[in-house]
Design a protein around this motif. Structure first.
Motif, PDB file in Angstrom:
ATOM      1  N   PHE A  12      -6.608 -93.242 -35.441  1.00  0.00           N
ATOM      2  CA  PHE A  12      -5.511 -94.177 -35.223  1.00  0.00           C
ATOM      3  C   PHE A  12      -5.993 -95.480 -34.581  1.00  0.00           C
ATOM      4  O   PHE A  12      -5.428 -96.542 -34.803  1.00  0.00           O
ATOM      5  N   MET A  20      -1.690-103.398 -38.427  1.00  0.00           N
ATOM      6  CA  MET A  20      -1.194-104.641 -37.824  1.00  0.00           C
ATOM      7  C   MET A  20      -1.628-105.856 -38.649  1.00  0.00           C
ATOM      8  O   MET A  20      -0.829-106.759 -38.909  1.00  0.00           O
ATOM      9  N   THR A  42      11.085-102.859 -37.022  1.00  0.00           N
ATOM     10  CA  THR A  42      10.617-101.502 -36.704  1.00  0.00           C
ATOM     11  C   THR A  42      10.494-100.648 -37.968  1.00  0.00           C
ATOM     12  O   THR A  42       9.576 -99.845 -38.088  1.00  0.00           O
ATOM     13  N   ILE A  45       7.292-101.732 -39.839  1.00  0.00           N
ATOM     14  CA  ILE A  45       6.102-101.214 -39.156  1.00  0.00           C
ATOM     15  C   ILE A  45       5.959 -99.716 -39.434  1.00  0.00           C
ATOM     16  O   ILE A  45       4.878 -99.227 -39.762  1.00  0.00           O
ATOM     17  N   ASP A  46       7.073 -99.009 -39.321  1.00  0.00           N
ATOM     18  CA  ASP A  46       7.072 -97.557 -39.557  1.00  0.00           C
ATOM     19  C   ASP A  46       6.555 -97.261 -40.970  1.00  0.00           C
ATOM     20  O   ASP A  46       5.687 -96.422 -41.186  1.00  0.00           O
ATOM     21  N   THR A  49       2.789 -98.139 -41.288  1.00  0.00           N
ATOM     22  CA  THR A  49       1.933 -97.192 -40.562  1.00  0.00           C
ATOM     23  C   THR A  49       1.768 -95.926 -41.398  1.00  0.00           C
ATOM     24  O   THR A  49       0.655 -95.429 -41.596  1.00  0.00           O
ATOM     25  N   PRO A  59      -2.347 -88.214 -40.787  1.00  0.00           N
ATOM     26  CA  PRO A  59      -1.323 -87.171 -40.648  1.00  0.00           C
ATOM     27  C   PRO A  59       0.046 -87.575 -41.190  1.00  0.00           C
ATOM     28  O   PRO A  59       1.053 -87.201 -40.657  1.00  0.00           O
TER      29      PRO A  59
ATOM     30  N   LEU B 113       3.949-103.135 -31.696  1.00  0.00           N
ATOM     31  CA  LEU B 113       3.036-102.041 -31.355  1.00  0.00           C
ATOM     32  C   LEU B 113       3.804-100.812 -30.898  1.00  0.00           C
ATOM     33  O   LEU B 113       3.454 -99.685 -31.239  1.00  0.00           O
ATOM     34  N   GLY B 115       6.721-100.007 -31.912  1.00  0.00           N
ATOM     35  CA  GLY B 115       7.265 -99.419 -33.145  1.00  0.00           C
ATOM     36  C   GLY B 115       6.214 -98.593 -33.851  1.00  0.00           C
ATOM     37  O   GLY B 115       6.483 -97.498 -34.356  1.00  0.00           O
ATOM     38  N   MET B 116       4.983 -99.127 -33.883  1.00  0.00           N
ATOM     39  CA  MET B 116       3.920 -98.420 -34.584  1.00  0.00           C
ATOM     40  C   MET B 116       3.569 -97.123 -33.866  1.00  0.00           C
ATOM     41  O   MET B 116       3.374 -96.080 -34.501  1.00  0.00           O
ATOM     42  N   ILE B 117       3.522 -97.176 -32.535  1.00  0.00           N
ATOM     43  CA  ILE B 117       3.193 -95.970 -31.768  1.00  0.00           C
ATOM     44  C   ILE B 117       4.292 -94.926 -31.962  1.00  0.00           C
ATOM     45  O   ILE B 117       4.002 -93.740 -32.157  1.00  0.00           O
ATOM     46  N   SER B 119       6.216 -94.555 -34.546  1.00  0.00           N
ATOM     47  CA  SER B 119       6.102 -94.037 -35.892  1.00  0.00           C
ATOM     48  C   SER B 119       4.949 -93.045 -35.980  1.00  0.00           C
ATOM     49  O   SER B 119       5.072 -91.961 -36.545  1.00  0.00           O
ATOM     50  N   TYR B 120       3.839 -93.427 -35.371  1.00  0.00           N
ATOM     51  CA  TYR B 120       2.653 -92.579 -35.439  1.00  0.00           C
ATOM     52  C   TYR B 120       2.839 -91.293 -34.653  1.00  0.00           C
ATOM     53  O   TYR B 120       2.487 -90.217 -35.113  1.00  0.00           O
ATOM     54  N   MET B 123       4.777 -88.742 -36.456  1.00  0.00           N
ATOM     55  CA  MET B 123       3.982 -88.047 -37.474  1.00  0.00           C
ATOM     56  C   MET B 123       3.093 -86.994 -36.830  1.00  0.00           C
ATOM     57  O   MET B 123       2.982 -85.865 -37.308  1.00  0.00           O
ATOM     58  N   ARG B 126       5.024 -84.021 -35.592  1.00  0.00           N
ATOM     59  CA  ARG B 126       5.431 -83.129 -36.666  1.00  0.00           C
ATOM     60  C   ARG B 126       4.245 -82.261 -37.122  1.00  0.00           C
ATOM     61  O   ARG B 126       4.367 -81.069 -37.348  1.00  0.00           O
ATOM     62  N   ASN B 127       3.084 -82.931 -37.210  1.00  0.00           N
ATOM     63  CA  ASN B 127       1.879 -82.181 -37.591  1.00  0.00           C
ATOM     64  C   ASN B 127       1.542 -81.100 -36.584  1.00  0.00           C
ATOM     65  O   ASN B 127       1.142 -80.006 -36.955  1.00  0.00           O
TER      66      ASN B 127
END
Lengths: 122, 349
Positions: A12, A20, A42, A45-46, A49, A59, B113, B115-117, B119-120, B123, B126-127
């Motif tokens: 990651f 980004m 958002t 970005i989602d 990603t 994942p 950032l 938002g990205m965190i 989203s990640y 995931m 869930r994994n």
């Protein structure tokens, strides 16, 4: 996930930077930027990603149905699709992804073309 | 250059958007470049609320009245991007004049950032949940192959040290004419019958604190006294044996195929260990196991045979019969007994 490109390029930590930069590039592009202009930040970005992580074997699972659903209304042309592939390829190269691996990733992108392109060809 | 001039230059050059507004009429007297970039050049006579869309008037009034600073966030659309700007407004005095200092910071990148965190991490979580479920599945599977205490050892150390248990009793059951039955019946039917019966046996062994070790074809092997020691290991296996027979008798009344079994009991030492590396299986070896397996062959259909040395342990709870002396392969001359269920009501566990 072992052995995936996601792992190979540092997980990651690296992928977040690729996401980004790709996000910036996509918004800046005069050719395709407008597709993203009205999407809430958002969500965009989602989406990106998950998109990049799943392309690299991270994942995320990105179902074809979902991919089709989010692009259906956008009337994306082959040219638009090519532009995204070009931007992605450039972004990956900037982050030190090898040409071989880039072509692997682009093959994965290419396999989704029919799900994304909905505009009648010119 | 005067101090005021230096200050102004500084304010113009920083990346934070800054504006000064008269508290009396909310008109601008200064703004720097970042401010203009985000909100546009304030025109003459334009008010603070007009330039920064989305500011609440109450917040600004509170700053003017009691001087408590206002903090808020506004969204600005700039070309294709939605910028998130954090706005802080505080009160200042310049001579007799009250001014509002408007500071604006671009926090878009932070929000992106975050938002990205989000989203990640969704995931990854869930994994992780999927992995947990998978782990539980594997654990359940392994627990079918070996006793829990052995599994715990295996999980911690990656190996299982063979353990000698001095006082163990074994019950071994085998069906009469199974080979014939299997030969003339559809294999799925055979397997269905066996599965049905062994599942019932598993419940019985569990009820008496015994451990089913394995089934080999139509043979069923269970032990008591390992891996956890049990004082009443001899009676435990005898109870199982009697109930195996009783179960079969009852089942035979309502099923087309009549199953007949022979049961041998054994007592003594046994070693338990995981055998194999790739295909592990927990198995037991030793005199007690040999004994049960040899005696089972001698038993009459639907009968239970045990060594005479177990008589003392069983006599209170079972009916014991004499089975004479037999030369048992590998064990020599052995005095044997038969075991049947007691006429007394069964002690409930």
């Amino acid at each position: 996930m072992a052995g995936s490109l996601f792992e190979k390029y540092g997980g990651f930590k690296t992928v977040s930077r690729i996401v980004m930069d790709f996000y910036e590039e996509a918004l800046d592009s005069d050719a395709i930027g407008d597709f993203f202009a009205e999407v809430e930040m958002t969500r965009l970005i989602d989406h990106q990603t998950k998109f990049i992580a799943s392309l690299m074997g991270g994942p995320a699972s990105f179902s074809d149905e979902r991919l089709q659903l989010v692009h259906r209304q956008l009337k994306i042309s082959h040219g638009d699709f090519d532009e995204v592939a070009r931007l992605l390829s450039a972004t990956l190269a900037e982050h030190g992804v090898t040409p071989d691996d880039i072509s692997l990733i682009l093959d994965a992108v290419e396999s989704k073309r029919s799900l994304i392109v909905t505009a009648p060809s010119a | 250059m005067s101090i005021a001039a230096i200050n102004e230059k500084l304010l113009r050059s920083i990346g934070v958007g800054v504006a000064l507004v008269r508290a009396s009429n909310l008109q601008f007297i200064f703004h720097n470049a970042p401010f203009a970039k985000w909100f546009g050049e304030p025109e003459k006579g334009q008010l603070l609320g007009d330039v920064i869309d989305g500011l609440q008037a109450e917040g600004i009034n509170a700053v003017i009245k009691d001087g408590s600073p206002f903090h808020g966030e506004v969204e600005v659309k700039l070309k294709r991007r939605t910028l998130v700007i954090a706005v802080t407004i505080s009160r200042a005095r310049e001579g007799k004049q009250t001014l509002l200092v408007v500071e604006c910071q671009n926090i878009t990148r932070i929000r992106e950032l975050e938002g990205m965190i989000d989203s990640y991490s969704t995931m990854v979580e869930r994994n992780t949940r999927e992995l947990e479920r998978e782990k539980e599945r594997v654990e359940r599977l392994l627990l079918n192959l070996m006793p829990r205490s052995v599994y715990e050892e295996f999980k911690t150390f990656g190996v299982v040290t063979p353990q000698l248990y001095e006082n163990v009793s074994v019950v071994m059951l085998d069906f009469v004419n199974f080979t014939d039955f299997a030969a003339r019946t559809d294999p799925t039917v055979t397997l269905g019958e066996l599965n049905d019966i062994f599942t019932a046996f598993d419940r019985i062994t569990e009820q008496y604190g015994c451990e089913r070790i394995k089934t080999i074809g139509d043979a069923y092997l269970a032990v008591s006294g390992m891996p956890d020691p049990a004082v009443d290991h001899a009676t435990a296996v005898a109870h199982c044996a009697v109930r195996f027979i009783r179960y079969l008798e009852r089942r035979n009344q309502s099923h087309p195929h009549k199953w007949q079994a022979r049961i041998g009991l054994g007592s003594g030492a046994a070693v338990g260990s995981v055998v194999g590396i790739q295909k592990y299986v927990y198995d037991v070896f030793g005199p007690s196991v040999n004994m049960a397996s040899r005696l089972q062959v001698l038993a009459e259909p639907m009968g239970i045979v045990a060594p005479a040395e177990m008589k003392f342990d069983l006599i209170d709870e079972f009916r014991i019969g004499d089975f004479g002396t037999h030369d048992v392969k590998g064990l020599g001359e052995l005095k044997l007994i038969t075991v049947t269920g007691s006429t007394r009501p069964v002690r409930s566990y």
